[in-house]
Design an enzyme around this catalytic site. Structure first.
Site, short mmCIF file in Angstrom:
data_model
loop_
_atom_site.label_atom_id
_atom_site.label_comp_id
_atom_site.label_asym_id
_atom_site.label_seq_id
_atom_site.Cartn_x
_atom_site.Cartn_y
_atom_site.Cartn_z
N CYS A 2 0.85 -1.18 0.00
CA CYS A 2 0.00 0.00 0.00
C CYS A 2 0.89 1.24 0.00
O CYS A 2 1.93 1.27 0.67
CB CYS A 2 -0.94 0.09 1.19
SG CYS A 2 -2.14 -1.24 1.26
N ARG A 27 3.86 -0.25 -4.96
CA ARG A 27 3.64 -0.79 -3.62
C ARG A 27 2.34 -1.58 -3.51
O ARG A 27 2.06 -2.21 -2.49
CB ARG A 27 3.61 0.33 -2.58
CG ARG A 27 4.87 1.15 -2.54
CD ARG A 27 4.73 2.25 -1.54
NE ARG A 27 4.72 1.73 -0.19
CZ ARG A 27 5.79 1.54 0.56
NH1 ARG A 27 6.96 1.84 0.08
NH2 ARG A 27 5.69 1.05 1.77
N TRP A 76 -2.65 -2.71 -1.76
CA TRP A 76 -2.34 -4.14 -1.92
C TRP A 76 -3.22 -4.84 -0.90
O TRP A 76 -3.03 -4.70 0.30
CB TRP A 76 -0.86 -4.41 -1.65
CG TRP A 76 -0.47 -5.82 -1.95
CD1 TRP A 76 -0.11 -6.34 -3.16
CD2 TRP A 76 -0.37 -6.91 -1.01
NE1 TRP A 76 0.18 -7.67 -3.05
CE2 TRP A 76 0.03 -8.06 -1.74
CE3 TRP A 76 -0.60 -7.04 0.35
CZ2 TRP A 76 0.21 -9.29 -1.15
CZ3 TRP A 76 -0.41 -8.29 0.95
CH2 TRP A 76 -0.01 -9.39 0.20
N ASN A 102 -1.85 1.83 5.71
CA ASN A 102 -0.96 0.78 5.23
C ASN A 102 -0.58 -0.04 6.44
O ASN A 102 -0.14 0.51 7.45
CB ASN A 102 0.28 1.40 4.57
CG ASN A 102 1.33 0.35 4.25
OD1 ASN A 102 1.01 -0.82 4.05
ND2 ASN A 102 2.58 0.77 4.19
N GLY A 103 -0.73 -1.37 6.36
CA GLY A 103 -0.41 -2.24 7.49
C GLY A 103 -1.59 -3.15 7.77
O GLY A 103 -2.47 -3.30 6.92
N GLU A 484 17.54 -17.71 -7.24
CA GLU A 484 17.17 -16.37 -7.65
C GLU A 484 16.65 -16.36 -9.09
O GLU A 484 15.64 -15.72 -9.39
CB GLU A 484 18.38 -15.43 -7.50
CG GLU A 484 18.17 -14.01 -7.97
CD GLU A 484 17.05 -13.26 -7.25
OE1 GLU A 484 16.52 -13.78 -6.26
OE2 GLU A 484 16.69 -12.17 -7.72
N LYS A 488 12.92 -15.12 -10.13
CA LYS A 488 12.69 -14.06 -11.13
C LYS A 488 11.68 -14.54 -12.16
O LYS A 488 10.75 -13.82 -12.51
CB LYS A 488 13.98 -13.68 -11.87
CG LYS A 488 14.97 -12.83 -11.16
CD LYS A 488 14.58 -11.39 -10.97
CE LYS A 488 13.76 -11.17 -9.73
NZ LYS A 488 14.41 -11.04 -8.47
N GLU A 491 8.04 -14.98 -10.59
CA GLU A 491 7.28 -13.81 -10.15
C GLU A 491 6.80 -12.94 -11.31
O GLU A 491 5.75 -12.34 -11.22
CB GLU A 491 8.01 -13.00 -9.08
CG GLU A 491 9.24 -12.26 -9.50
CD GLU A 491 9.87 -11.47 -8.35
OE1 GLU A 491 11.08 -11.27 -8.40
OE2 GLU A 491 9.16 -11.04 -7.42
N HIS A 507 17.60 -37.68 -6.07
CA HIS A 507 16.92 -38.12 -4.85
C HIS A 507 15.41 -37.87 -4.93
O HIS A 507 14.73 -37.90 -3.91
CB HIS A 507 17.52 -37.42 -3.63
CG HIS A 507 18.96 -37.76 -3.43
ND1 HIS A 507 19.39 -38.99 -3.02
CD2 HIS A 507 20.09 -37.03 -3.67
CE1 HIS A 507 20.71 -39.02 -2.97
NE2 HIS A 507 21.16 -37.84 -3.37
N LYS A 607 6.02 -4.24 -4.00
CA LYS A 607 7.46 -4.05 -3.86
C LYS A 607 7.92 -4.15 -2.41
O LYS A 607 8.93 -4.77 -2.10
CB LYS A 607 7.83 -2.68 -4.43
CG LYS A 607 9.31 -2.34 -4.37
CD LYS A 607 10.05 -3.13 -5.41
CE LYS A 607 11.53 -2.81 -5.43
NZ LYS A 607 12.26 -3.87 -6.15
O1 M6R Z 1 12.94 -5.09 0.47
P1 M6R Z 1 13.41 -6.47 0.78
O2 M6R Z 1 14.73 -6.77 0.18
O3 M6R Z 1 13.42 -6.74 2.26
O4 M6R Z 1 12.36 -7.42 0.13
C1 M6R Z 1 12.42 -8.81 0.28
C2 M6R Z 1 11.56 -9.52 -0.72
O5 M6R Z 1 10.22 -9.15 -0.56
C3 M6R Z 1 11.99 -9.22 -2.17
O6 M6R Z 1 13.32 -9.55 -2.39
C4 M6R Z 1 11.10 -10.00 -3.17
O7 M6R Z 1 11.35 -11.36 -3.04
C5 M6R Z 1 11.34 -9.51 -4.59
N1 M6R Z 1 10.10 -9.25 -5.23
C6 M6R Z 1 12.06 -10.47 -5.45
O8 M6R Z 1 12.24 -9.97 -6.74
#
Ligand code: M6R
Length: 612
Positions: A2, A27, A76, A102-103, A484, A488, A491, A507, A607
């Protein structure tokens, strides 16, 4: 998650709020709304489900909102599905107050129940609406808005950044914060609140960060801030250094692509102030050597991609330091009764510096006596402020939900810190130290060569974009890197993907390999190339297509093994993942592009994750 923006001044508020929301949409983008208050018209609210564009279109079809004080919100969704009614701002039953939040209000059900018994009628399914309704209820005993706000805050449990407008106080905006980011911006005759500086940077660079428990009252006359006991607080002001263009697309189709391409420069910004004449320097740290010597264990705590940085960091730090390093998911760490004590160095890694899970883990570790070192991108963020020491990544604002340049800079910074610490403790092998530092200086330029030609990734994406499952395999550093790469892809393209330690396939997972399955095999860690090669053969002999990623020196061997070969320049093994990640980012990006996905704003994500 948010985004909140608020304005008080002399200009019409609505256009400023909409412009601010544009920068906060990353956000959360389930819905958007604005509230503006004026002496003649009182509170005017417009909100709707969907992207900010939908709100813009709605507002364009209506007479302009009147007023120079207002709030904006981009959502969000947590409690209550994304729809018009659940969108913020929320208005109290009799229209006396409007709030954005927000929260998560954790005890909302209890408050709602209490208010329902008092005859209050609720409109939405959100936790946030209770704040508006409770506030109006508290006006029965408190005529002063600030008294009422304090009475409400006393009853709230959970996390909140709140913006509040009162219909009968069209000159004033109130803000409150606990465990969710909120900053105040100071302009000439105007003031702002925002979830982050990108929303207001076009108007002011002078900001202060609200602390937990603080309440701010913004009027044209200025800003007053009070602590949780309502004592006035003198806020320190900070100047935002980065340029407004850093938070704009600058001609690129997507922020993600722009940020991938910015990585060489971001690495330069991270590395160069800390590398002088071949020596690593961390001037920003006040960590005496005897404190460094005290540490008998390191915890790397983070979420998502930052956690993957921790996974890579474990390999490098244990190698450099010969100390046990534990990598922990922040959301698990805080509830695991972690074995942190005064001899623990706890490194919290976070791009935003606001991730609630990481923040809570930090507090848990601190309470147990650990020394907290933050690796953070956002200057002045909560994690940065609550840590004992901070290393900033200096990647500049990262807007795309999928992290790229923040990941890369976190990674290089953690590696540099590990080597620096090893040298301070007399544990660094001088030859290795010299080799890493020499390669650090070359790393940005080498990454530029990786990014120079994107054709091969576009081609591969065109071949595999319609697959419904893609595997990543690798050993050691390549295993952590695969996690990673796989994240990527998942997501932004919504393709199911799994990442495995290559030796672990046999395994169980190998049963999923069928003719035509795509396996992205990472073999950039030269020492284990032969082992990785065996795993490639295993999947190929079961019909898999293999995209093999290796270094230039192993290209001929990979070409004999894989269906398609990708290469990166050779560098020191500890830094190899910093080059290896770029092809994985580009592969994911082009696949998502082929599939027509909304790359910068993938579904269900946001984000900055400021809820548990
Ligand atoms: O702001 P942060 O690095 O603490 O965020 C952690 C994760 O939410 C963040 O890395 C998320 O996994 C990304 N969307 C990955 O691309």
């Amino acid at each position: 998650m948010c985004g909140i923006v608020g304005y008080t001044g002399n200009a019409p508020a609505a256009p400023i709020l909409l412009e601010g929301l544009e920068h906060l949409e990353y956000r959360g983008y389930d819905s958007a709304g604005v509230a503006v208050v004026s002496p003649d018209k009182g509170l005017q609210i417009q909100k709707c489900k969907g992207r900010l564009q939908a709100l813009r279109e709605k507002l364009d079809s209506l007479p302009p909102l009147e007023g120079t004080v207002g709030l904006g919100h981009t959502r969000w969704a947590t409690h209550g599905e994304p729809n018009d009614v659940n969108s913020h701002p929320h208005v109290s039953q009799n229209g006396r107050v409007a709030i954005v939040h927000n929260g998560i209000i954790e005890n909302y059900a209890e408050i709602k129940d209490f208010l329902l018994h008092k005859g209050v009628r609720f409109r939405s399914d959100t936790d946030s609406e209770v704040v508006a309704q409770l506030l109006e209820y508290c006006f029965t005993d408190h005529s002063d808005p600030l008294d009422a706000v304090y009475a409400v805050l006393e009853r709230l449990e959970g996390a909140y950044a709140l913006g509040i407008l009162c219909a009968d106080r069209p000159d004033m905006l109130i803000a409150a914060r606990k465990d969710a980011p909120l900053l105040i911006g100071y302009g000439g005759g105007e003031s702002f609140i925002a979830s982050d500086a990108t929303a207001i940077i076009a108007h002011t660079r002078q900001v202060s960060y609200m602390e937990d428990g603080e309440v701010a009252v913004l009027t044209r006359a200025g800003v007053q801030v009070f602590d949780q006991y309502r004592r006035p607080v003198e806020k320190q002001r900070h100047t935002i250094e980065w340029d407004v263009s850093a938070a704009e697309k600058g001609g690129y189709a997507h922020f993600m692509f722009k940020e991938i391409m910015e990585q060489p420069e971001a690495l330069r910004q991270t590395i160069s102030p800390r590398l002088r004449d071949g020596r690593l320097v961390f001037d920003e740290l006040e960590l005496p050597e005897d404190r460094l010597r005290d540490f008998d264990r390191i915890f790397l705590v983070a979420c998502g991609s930052s956690y993957h940085v921790g996974m890579l960091g474990k390999y490098n730090l244990e190698r450099f330091l010969r100390l046990p390093v534990e990598v922990c998911l922040a959301s698990e760490f805080r509830y695991s009764s972690p074995l942190v004590d005064e001899r623990s160095l706890v490194i919290v890694i976070s791009q935003s510096g606001e991730t609630l899970d990481s923040m809570a883990a930090l507090r848990e570790a601190k309470a147990r006596g650990g020394y907290i070192l933050a690796i953070v991108n956002v200057v002045g963020s909560s994690i940065a402020r609550e840590s004992d020491g901070v290393l900033y990544t200096w990647a500049g604002p990262e807007i795309a939900v999928a992290t790229t340049k923040a990941y890369s800079t976190q990674l290089v910074l953690l590696t540099m810190f590990g080597l620096w610490m090893a040298e301070k403790l007399g544990r660094a092998d001088p030859e290795d130290y010299a080799a890493v530092t020499a390669e650090l200086a070359l790393l940005p330029a080498k990454l530029e060569t990786v990014l120079a030609d994107t054709g091969v990734y576009q081609y591969l994406a065109s071949q595999y974009f319609n697959h419904d499952c893609i595997f990543y395999i690798g050993r050691n550093l390549d295993y952590a890197l695969g996690l990673e790469g796989s994240l990527k892809l998942k997501e932004i393209s919504y393709i199911h993907s799994e990442s495995y330690a290559a030796g672990e396939l046999k395994h169980g997972t190998i049963s999923l390999i069928e003719p035509g399955t795509l396996v992205v095999a990472l073999a950039t860690y030269g020492q284990l190339f032969d082992k990785a090669a065996s795993n490639i053969v295993e999947v190929k002999s079961r019909g898999a297509d293999v995209v093999g990623l290796t270094t230039e020196s192993f290209r001929p061997r990979m070409e004999q093994l894989a269906t398609h070969t990708l290469t990166i320049p050779d560098t020191h093994p500890a830094l190899q993942p910093n080059l290896g990640v770029a092809p994985l980012q580009l592969f994911a990006y082009y696949i998502a592009l082929q599939r027509g996905c909304d790359i910068d704003k993938p579904k269900n994500l946001a984000k900055s994750v400021t809820v548990e």
